[in-house]
Design a protein around this motif. Structure first.
Motif, mmCIF file in Angstrom:
data_model
loop_
_atom_site.group_PDB
_atom_site.id
_atom_site.type_symbol
_atom_site.label_atom_id
_atom_site.label_comp_id
_atom_site.label_asym_id
_atom_site.label_seq_id
_atom_site.Cartn_x
_atom_site.Cartn_y
_atom_site.Cartn_z
ATOM 1 N N THR A 73 0.901 -1.137 0.012
ATOM 2 C CA THR A 73 0.043 -0.018 -0.098
ATOM 3 C C THR A 73 0.972 1.339 -0.059
ATOM 4 O OG1 THR A 73 -1.726 -1.160 1.298
ATOM 5 C CG2 THR A 73 -1.791 1.205 1.251
ATOM 6 N N THR A 74 0.403 2.187 -0.816
ATOM 7 C CA THR A 74 1.505 3.223 -0.944
ATOM 8 C C THR A 74 0.442 4.590 -0.193
ATOM 9 O OG1 THR A 74 0.810 3.906 -3.248
ATOM 10 C CG2 THR A 74 2.734 2.769 -2.776
ATOM 11 N N THR A 131 5.910 8.011 -3.447
ATOM 12 C CA THR A 131 4.668 7.226 -2.824
ATOM 13 C C THR A 131 4.932 5.678 -3.285
ATOM 14 O OG1 THR A 131 3.273 7.811 -4.500
ATOM 15 C CG2 THR A 131 3.143 9.166 -2.450
ATOM 16 N N GLY A 132 5.931 5.492 -4.138
ATOM 17 C CA GLY A 132 5.986 4.278 -4.992
ATOM 18 C C GLY A 132 6.754 2.998 -4.254
ATOM 19 N N ASN A 133 6.984 2.067 -4.968
ATOM 20 C CA ASN A 133 7.773 0.956 -4.426
ATOM 21 C C ASN A 133 8.829 0.836 -5.375
ATOM 22 O OD1 ASN A 133 6.196 0.063 -1.821
ATOM 23 N ND2 ASN A 133 4.649 0.010 -3.611
#
Length: 77
Positions: A35-36, A59-61
């Protein structure tokens, strides 16, 4: 101090090129069931800032963030 005296102490006229080579890679990564969140900068966040503030948000992965700053300062009498 007079302009003539100050001119004697000046930094000169040499041009120095600022070069940055930033090389990064992201590979063989995975993200599952993640989850971001959200990014925000509130009003007044930089109200007391001085110098050269920098903001980097993510906000990413599996993200590679690279940042570089070159500051050239020239002072003239």
């Amino acid at each position: 101090m007079s302009a003539t005296t100050l001119g004697h102490y000046s930094g000169g006229s040499t041009v120095i090129a600022g070069i940055q080579t930033i090389t990064g890679t992201v590979s063989n990564d995975s993200a599952t069931n993640v989850t971001t969140g959200a990014n925000s900068i509130a009003g007044g966040s930089f109200s007391d800032a001085s110098g050269l503030p920098s903001v980097i948000q993510n906000t990413g992965n599996n993200v590679l963030i690279q940042n570089g700053v070159i500051v050239n300062v020239q002072m003239k009498p």
